[in-house]
Design a protein around this motif. Structure first.
Motif, short mmCIF file in Angstrom:
data_model
loop_
_atom_site.label_atom_id
_atom_site.label_comp_id
_atom_site.label_asym_id
_atom_site.label_seq_id
_atom_site.Cartn_x
_atom_site.Cartn_y
_atom_site.Cartn_z
N PRO A 62 0.84 -1.21 0.00
CA PRO A 62 0.00 0.00 0.00
C PRO A 62 0.87 1.25 0.00
O PRO A 62 1.90 1.31 0.68
CB PRO A 62 -0.78 -0.11 1.32
CG PRO A 62 -0.72 -1.55 1.70
CD PRO A 62 0.58 -2.07 1.16
N TRP A 64 0.74 4.15 1.32
CA TRP A 64 1.00 4.93 2.54
C TRP A 64 2.11 4.32 3.39
O TRP A 64 2.63 4.97 4.28
CB TRP A 64 -0.28 5.11 3.37
CG TRP A 64 -0.99 3.83 3.67
CD1 TRP A 64 -0.80 3.00 4.72
CD2 TRP A 64 -2.04 3.23 2.87
NE1 TRP A 64 -1.64 1.92 4.63
CE2 TRP A 64 -2.42 2.04 3.52
CE3 TRP A 64 -2.69 3.60 1.69
CZ2 TRP A 64 -3.41 1.19 3.01
CZ3 TRP A 64 -3.68 2.76 1.19
CH2 TRP A 64 -4.02 1.58 1.85
N ASP A 401 -5.10 1.28 -9.09
CA ASP A 401 -6.40 1.77 -8.60
C ASP A 401 -6.77 1.20 -7.24
O ASP A 401 -7.65 1.71 -6.56
CB ASP A 401 -7.50 1.44 -9.62
CG ASP A 401 -7.32 2.24 -10.91
OD1 ASP A 401 -6.65 3.29 -10.85
OD2 ASP A 401 -7.82 1.79 -11.96
N ASP A 402 -6.10 0.10 -6.86
CA ASP A 402 -6.36 -0.50 -5.54
C ASP A 402 -5.42 0.04 -4.46
O ASP A 402 -5.36 -0.51 -3.36
CB ASP A 402 -6.18 -2.02 -5.62
CG ASP A 402 -7.31 -2.69 -6.37
OD1 ASP A 402 -8.38 -2.07 -6.49
OD2 ASP A 402 -7.12 -3.82 -6.84
N ASP A 403 -4.66 1.09 -4.78
CA ASP A 403 -3.76 1.76 -3.81
C ASP A 403 -2.45 1.01 -3.58
O ASP A 403 -1.73 1.30 -2.61
CB ASP A 403 -4.44 1.99 -2.45
CG ASP A 403 -5.64 2.91 -2.57
OD1 ASP A 403 -5.55 3.89 -3.33
OD2 ASP A 403 -6.66 2.65 -1.92
N LEU A 404 -2.13 0.04 -4.42
CA LEU A 404 -0.87 -0.68 -4.26
C LEU A 404 0.18 -0.15 -5.24
O LEU A 404 -0.15 0.21 -6.38
CB LEU A 404 -1.06 -2.19 -4.50
CG LEU A 404 -2.07 -2.89 -3.59
CD1 LEU A 404 -2.09 -4.39 -3.90
CD2 LEU A 404 -1.74 -2.67 -2.12
N ALA B 133 -6.17 -5.93 -1.99
CA ALA B 133 -6.51 -4.51 -1.86
C ALA B 133 -7.72 -4.17 -2.73
O ALA B 133 -7.93 -3.01 -3.09
CB ALA B 133 -5.31 -3.66 -2.25
N SER B 134 -8.50 -5.19 -3.08
CA SER B 134 -9.58 -4.97 -4.05
C SER B 134 -10.72 -4.12 -3.49
O SER B 134 -11.41 -3.43 -4.22
CB SER B 134 -10.13 -6.32 -4.52
OG SER B 134 -10.66 -7.04 -3.40
N PRO B 136 -12.68 -1.06 -1.80
CA PRO B 136 -12.36 0.38 -1.88
C PRO B 136 -11.89 0.99 -0.56
O PRO B 136 -11.15 1.98 -0.58
CB PRO B 136 -13.68 1.02 -2.34
CG PRO B 136 -14.74 0.00 -2.09
CD PRO B 136 -14.07 -1.33 -2.19
N VAL B 139 -7.89 -2.80 3.15
CA VAL B 139 -6.88 -3.67 2.55
C VAL B 139 -6.63 -4.83 3.51
O VAL B 139 -6.63 -4.66 4.73
CB VAL B 139 -5.57 -2.89 2.27
CG1 VAL B 139 -4.96 -2.31 3.53
CG2 VAL B 139 -4.54 -3.76 1.56
N LYS B 207 -7.97 1.81 4.51
CA LYS B 207 -7.09 2.39 3.49
C LYS B 207 -6.86 3.89 3.72
O LYS B 207 -7.70 4.59 4.25
CB LYS B 207 -7.70 2.20 2.10
CG LYS B 207 -7.53 0.82 1.52
CD LYS B 207 -8.01 0.80 0.08
CE LYS B 207 -7.59 -0.48 -0.63
NZ LYS B 207 -8.05 -0.48 -2.03
#
Lengths: 487, 239
Positions: A62, A64, A401-404, B133-134, B136, B139, B207
């Motif tokens: 991720p 962050w 798009d999944d923040d990874l 992480a699918s 919204p 995670v 997230k």
């Protein structure tokens, strides 16, 4: 692709000398020299022998987590990686402009990093060579020796570094590997008591930094032939500069000057770095060789760091450091200052600049209150460029798009200087080695040249002159002729 | 009906139906635990709450308090056994505290500090556990799962959604998502579900919130988990 004396002809018939590890630098590297029968250096290489792999294992994490994870690259300049990463991720969270309070807090943290790293490098790692001589007694050539012979200098060095670390602690939570910056801003204000404690010391830090510049100038003037000639070579310079051409260590556009000091490109957006810079891999080192695309790998390499920054900018926006910059520029008599040892002089000017900036920022009430985080339209990519203590540091991420994180590219300061450091050791070897018997002091000349760049070869390995050093001279048939060891 | 038993030589009162762990907590005495939660029936899987009664090992979260028994808990032997259990949990997953958002309010990390765990001791398994992480808002980082099943139980018994389950046996056991695709995005999981807010380690994370609370200002940064929990009046600290 390479340069003269990077790869000798008939290597198998040459004698090999290895300096492993190079001491009093951050991380782990070695130097190999190939000598012919007359003792002339036919090949010299600085090898980086550690492999880290951060660019790969950050993928799939991720975003962050990134500023916290990548700062583990280094224990000396973690703040630089922390801030380069958040600056890149600011773009991902749609906050290229973070709130003023967060912006100033990050700058304060960064200047604390510059101050502590420059103090560490000059006083702890390099001053023993400069104060005692390159071939002085090795047992004394360390910070303990400096403390015995020049207690005031050593004390100021230690306390300057401590002050820089305290600035980092107050803004990032810890002296090493803190977590102050988050994508889009910061997670804390400066505490009133920290501001008061730091402000009480700030004036003295400016004064001591000013004295440190004076010390380096005295060293230059005492032996101009050495300081101006040792490891001198021509190269271009790369750094960030502010929109008005001022030195800015936190943000700006990329400026490149050629070997004659002419500006080749200016104010290039940090997001566009990849259109300017490419990297070449050579099989004998884990460190890549960056170069300007326009000029190619042979001619397009350059230097970064204090020597580049002080000469790349049009002025330094703090008065004491600006006066020192002018004197430094005058020293070149119209030409760029190219001497390897001038890195130390430029580095102390920057330390003075950082101390002046910290003193000014600590008077700013906006550090104590105000919004800390901004956000805007989400994006999938960001580049963060910062002038770390050792030079231009580039972090580039793509986030899905999944923040990874899906892509990570890091070009760290020392990597930019890879070709320059190799060129410096060849210049030194050419000048000092030919025909002379090998001694520890002679080989220390090579290390002095590398140290001047303040390379961070991987993470933070403090050697303090105590790392074992073994030098072996093999005859052309491979038999051991001579061996020097320092335990 | 009520009575009392001895815990490390000191009297602990209990009400009928209380377990050893519940009675100890009510009396302000701390017995370490990971999979136990005050709002759920005992699970008895982590074994961290192990105590000795009459020379026999018992899970204090599941063993009823009995009049007059002598319970050993805070002994060198049991502390060493708990430390070994923690070491096994650490090597079985991929726990990288320095960049984990849960650092400072992770119960596994806090227990490791509580038990003075100074090394991993055993060889790391390095299991391959891809991140999901699918969703919204959430995670799932399976690398850190300790199989306490609190998310499984919360989702099934409180949220009424049955989003999670454990699959596989023995060393192949792993947390799965109850969707044909196996992806959290294909469930009705929501960020305000109890299951999204009960993980004692760093598997189920909200997230885009990472590191907003500074390291150093989190519950277990300032005080050991035993004191945090006792200060909360015998209730589990929420964070």
């Amino acid at each position: 692709m390479g340069t003269a004396r990077e790869t000798a002809d008939g290597r198998e018939h040459l004698s090999r000398v290895v300096i492993d590890p190079v001491s009093r630098v951050e991380g782990h590297g070695k130097v190999s020299l190939l000598l012919d029968g007359q003792g002339r250096v036919r090949e010299a290489r600085l090898h980086i022998v550690e492999f880290r792999g951060f660019e790969v294992f950050i993928q799939g994490r991720p975003y962050w987590e990134v500023p916290v994870m990548v700062q583990r690259l280094c224990g000396i300049c973690p703040v630089s990686h922390h801030l380069a990463a958040v600056k890149a991720l600011d773009h991902v969270v749609g906050a290229a402009h973070v709130p003023p309070t967060a912006h100033k807090l990050r700058r304060l943290m960064h200047y604390g990093q510059i101050l502590q790293s420059h103090a560490l490098h000059f006083f702890h790692l390099s001053s023993p060579d400069l104060l005692f001589g390159f071939e002085s007694e090795p047992g004394r050539r360390n910070i303990v020796g400096v403390a015995a012979a020049h207690p005031d200098i050593a004390r100021q060095g230690v306390l300057l570094r401590k002050f820089g670390q305290e600035v980092i602690r107050a803004t990032a939570g810890k002296r090493i590997h803190g977590t102050g910056a988050v994508p889009g801003g910061m997670n804390r204000h400066l505490a009133g008591e920290d501001r008061a404690a730091l402000a009480a010391e700030a004036e003295r830090m400016v004064q001591w930094s000013h004295e440190a510049v004076g010390l380096v100038k005295r060293l230059h003037r005492a032996d101009p032939a050495l300081y101006d000639g040792f490891g001198a070579f021509e190269s271009g310079f790369l750094s960030l500069v502010r929109g008005d051409g001022a030195m800015d260590l936190y943000e700006g556009g990329l400026r490149f000057r050629d070997a004659d000091g002419a500006i080749v490109f200016d104010h290039v957006r940090d997001q566009d770095y990849r259109h300017l810079i490419s990297e070449e891999v050579r099989p004998w080192s884990y460190m890549k060789f960056p170069y300007l695309r326009r000029l190619g790998p042979q001619a397009g390499w350059y230097r970064v760091g204090p020597l580049a920054r002080v000469q790349n900018c049009d002025f330094i926006p703090t008065p004491l450091a600006e006066a020192e910059r002018r004197e430094f520029i005058d020293h070149g008599r119209g030409a760029p200052v190219r001497a390897t040892l001038a890195y130390h002089w430029a580095r102390m000017i920057e330390m003075l600049h950082a101390a002046e900036l910290i003193r000014g920022l600590l008077a700013d009430p906006e550090l104590l209150a105000g919004p800390l985080v901004a956000e805007g339209p989400r994006a999938n990519e960001g580049v963060g460029v910062i002038e770390a203590p050792r030079g231009t540091l580039i972090h580039h991420y793509q986030v899905d798009d999944d923040d990874l994180v899906s892509l990570c590219n890091l070009i760290v300061s020392t990597t930019h200087n890879n070709q320059a450091m190799n060129t410096a050791i060849r210049a030194v070897a050419d000048r000092y080695f030919d025909g002379r018997a090998l001694t520890e002091g002679l080989l220390n000349h090579i290390e002095v040249a590398i140290r001047a760049f303040d390379p961070c070869l991987s993470c933070a390995t403090h050697a303090l002159g105590q790392m074992p050093l073994a030098l072996e001279l093999h005859a052309a048939d491979g038999s051991l002729v001579d061996r020097l060891a320092r335990d | 009906m009520s009575g009392q038993f001895q815990l490390d030589g000191q009297a602990v009162p209990f009400e009928d139906g209380q377990t050893i762990l519940q009675a100890a907590r009510a009396a302000g005495r701390y017995i370490p635990h990971l999979c136990w939660h005050p709002d759920f029936p005992p699970h008895g899987s982590c074994k961290l709450c192990v105590v000795k009664v009459g020379g026999r090992h018992l899970s204090s979260c599941a063993a009823p308090a009995v009049e007059g028994i002598e319970v050993e808990s805070d002994t060198a032997e049991l502390r060493a056994e708990r430390r070994a259990l923690l070491q096994m949990l650490f090597v079985e997953g991929n726990h990288f505290c320095p960049s984990c958002e849960k650092s400072g309010h992770c119960q596994l990390q806090a227990q490791a500090y509580e038990h003075e765990m100074m090394s991993a001791r055993f060889a790391y398994f390095y299991p391959p556990r891809p991140v999901d992480a699918s969703h919204p808002d959430i995670v799932l980082d399976f690398n850190r799962c300790i199989f306490c099943e609190l998310c499984v139980r919360a989702s099934r018994e409180v949220d009424g959604k049955n989003v999670f389950a454990l699959s596989g046996r023995g060393i192949h056991k792993h947390l799965v998502v109850n969707a044909e695709s196996g992806r959290l995005a294909d469930t009705d999981f929501a960020a305000d579900d109890l299951a999204a807010n009960i993980c004692p380690v760093g598997v189920i994370l909200h997230k885009r919130q990472g590191f907003r609370v500074p390291i150093g200002e989190r519950p277990y940064d300032a005080r050991p988990i035993s004191r945090v929990e006792l200060a909360a009046g015998g209730r589990e600290a929420d964070e």
